[in-house]
Scaffold this motif. Structure first.
Motif, PDB file in Angstrom:
ATOM      1  N   ARG A 139       0.821  -1.224   0.000  1.00  0.00           N
ATOM      2  CA  ARG A 139       0.000   0.000   0.000  1.00  0.00           C
ATOM      3  C   ARG A 139       0.853   1.271   0.000  1.00  0.00           C
ATOM      4  O   ARG A 139       0.426   2.330   0.476  1.00  0.00           O
ATOM      5  CB  ARG A 139      -0.973   0.036   1.185  1.00  0.00           C
ATOM      6  N   TRP A 180       2.110  -5.181   8.376  1.00  0.00           N
ATOM      7  CA  TRP A 180       1.697  -6.103   7.307  1.00  0.00           C
ATOM      8  C   TRP A 180       2.944  -6.843   6.837  1.00  0.00           C
ATOM      9  O   TRP A 180       4.006  -6.232   6.654  1.00  0.00           O
ATOM     10  CB  TRP A 180       1.058  -5.344   6.138  1.00  0.00           C
ATOM     11  N   HIS A 191      -5.310  -1.817  -4.916  1.00  0.00           N
ATOM     12  CA  HIS A 191      -5.524  -1.078  -3.669  1.00  0.00           C
ATOM     13  C   HIS A 191      -4.379  -0.189  -3.218  1.00  0.00           C
ATOM     14  O   HIS A 191      -4.478   0.437  -2.165  1.00  0.00           O
ATOM     15  CB  HIS A 191      -5.861  -2.063  -2.540  1.00  0.00           C
TER      16      HIS A 191
ATOM     17  N   ALA B  42      -7.872  -4.953   5.328  1.00  0.00           N
ATOM     18  CA  ALA B  42      -7.415  -6.169   4.639  1.00  0.00           C
ATOM     19  C   ALA B  42      -8.607  -7.018   4.211  1.00  0.00           C
ATOM     20  O   ALA B  42      -8.648  -7.538   3.093  1.00  0.00           O
ATOM     21  CB  ALA B  42      -6.479  -6.967   5.546  1.00  0.00           C
ATOM     22  N   GLU B  44     -11.608  -6.048   3.570  1.00  0.00           N
ATOM     23  CA  GLU B  44     -12.290  -5.391   2.446  1.00  0.00           C
ATOM     24  C   GLU B  44     -11.452  -5.488   1.166  1.00  0.00           C
ATOM     25  O   GLU B  44     -11.956  -5.860   0.103  1.00  0.00           O
ATOM     26  CB  GLU B  44     -12.569  -3.919   2.784  1.00  0.00           C
ATOM     27  N   ASP B  45     -10.172  -5.161   1.271  1.00  0.00           N
ATOM     28  CA  ASP B  45      -9.313  -5.192   0.079  1.00  0.00           C
ATOM     29  C   ASP B  45      -9.277  -6.583  -0.557  1.00  0.00           C
ATOM     30  O   ASP B  45      -9.196  -6.725  -1.779  1.00  0.00           O
ATOM     31  CB  ASP B  45      -7.879  -4.771   0.435  1.00  0.00           C
ATOM     32  N   LEU B  46      -9.274  -7.600   0.292  1.00  0.00           N
ATOM     33  CA  LEU B  46      -9.178  -8.974  -0.220  1.00  0.00           C
ATOM     34  C   LEU B  46     -10.553  -9.554  -0.555  1.00  0.00           C
ATOM     35  O   LEU B  46     -10.641 -10.720  -0.922  1.00  0.00           O
ATOM     36  CB  LEU B  46      -8.453  -9.858   0.795  1.00  0.00           C
TER      37      LEU B  46
END
Lengths: 231, 231
Positions: A139, A180, A191, B42, B44-46
């Motif tokens: 990100r 992360w 994203h 994470a 949501e992104d995934l």
């Protein structure tokens, strides 16, 4: 394959140890000098023989363990062909394969964060993972305002060299500051806030307006790293 | 399978997000309240749907995100049957399978660090990984001097429940303080300094002489965690 990720909490650096489970030969990517004892312990505990140590680029935020690992274990030290670190024994070029006991990494020249940064694709014939150093982060992207950095070249490296890898390729960066530990190419395409839906011009503008202070270790780390961490 | 490991640098806690790549249903293990926004991002992104959130035990060093995740996403909250956290909606027993969209975790009762700690074995029919909470750490073990802890029971849990898993089973603990992100059962059998070559009596003596200060967050974290982090 044996795979280990290590985290240096001082500089938020990720280091990667990869080895063949059969021949036990290993390579390490972006090792941190202060963590040398941990790498040596892991290499011994896992019964590995370290044959190569790679730096993706000349780091400005921590001192490399490349020289110490070479001294301790006799491994080959690897960086890209444009590095100024004369202590490096193997200089890789675009597309070159770094082979350790059948474990293959392909070098990709990905300037932008520095003008001598390389990324390394694991199992290039069917890419499993890519070690991106600082050019592409989770990100985020590596700053482009020193050491020959260039937002334009960063965009080219990311869009034309990394984002053409399969979406499911795991992304392993040299740093993360939020806890992360990995991402994927597809995830960053969709994203990454600096890249997703952005044009090259928008990206360059974002990077030119970051106004970051210099890394606190820069004046120490860069000269030290040009000597593989042994000056 | 989708797999992500997160690190909370404040409490040195590892949190794990696992999901089926097909149905996109997910579970999370040992989430930290302060990192809630990252997990939500994470997920949501995934493009995942969080259906279960597990705490391996009542943590004394950080506040859980179980309650917040349930409130935000409607997931089931999971802990072992002996927990005193009344807010938990699913209490697992020895050998029980936690199933998320075909992704199977088997609960193992592994007291010692606390009297209500469970471990979870991923793909129990052919174990791939085990999430051990604090009972077994990388080259260490969780303290046994509060919350019903017992060095004797810790030894039994580790030797009779975890060390009988295949050597190649990846070990994912709830903490690491040195930047190691994973180990394996075989590696800990051979190289854990508190266990390798030690007798039960020697282990008990080691644990009884650690003389550790209480975790700085203990007085806040334990009551908060008994309310799933929402008190």
């Amino acid at each position: 394959m044996i795979f280990r990720q290590f985290f240096d909490s001082e500089s938020s650096t990720y280091t990667y140890l990869l080895a063949s489970a059969v021949g036990r030969e290993a390579l390490i990517i972006d090792p941190v000098k202060e963590r040398l004892a941990h790498y040596l312990q892991a290499i011994e505990d896992l019964d590995l023989k370290l044959v190569k140590a790679i730096d993706t680029h000349t780091h400005a935020d921590h001192v490399t363990a490349l020289g110490d690992l070479r001294e301790s274990l006799g491994c080959v030290t690897v960086m890209g062909e444009y590095t100024k670190a004369e202590c490096v024994s193997m200089h890789v070029t675009e597309g070159e394969i770094v082979d350790v006991d059948g474990l293959r990494l392909q070098a990709l020249y990905t300037p932008g964060h520095t003008n001598e940064s390389f990324s390394f694709v694991l199992k290039p014939q069917s890419p499993e993972a890519v070690f991106t150093g600082d050019v592409l982060l989770i990100r985020g992207t590596g700053r482009t305002d020193f050491q020959g950095g260039s937002a334009d070249r960063s965009w080219d490296s990311i869009v034309n060299k990394l984002f053409v890898l399969p979406d499911e390729t795991t992304l392993y960066p040299a740093h993360d500051y939020k806890g992360w530990t990995a991402s994927s190419i597809g995830e960053e395409k969709r994203h990454n806030p600096r890249l997703a839906g952005k044009t090259r011009d928008e990206y360059v503008r974002i990077m030119e307006n970051l106004n970051l202070p210099n890394p606190k270790m820069m004046d120490v780390a860069v000269p030290a790293n040009l000597a593989c961490g042994q000056e």
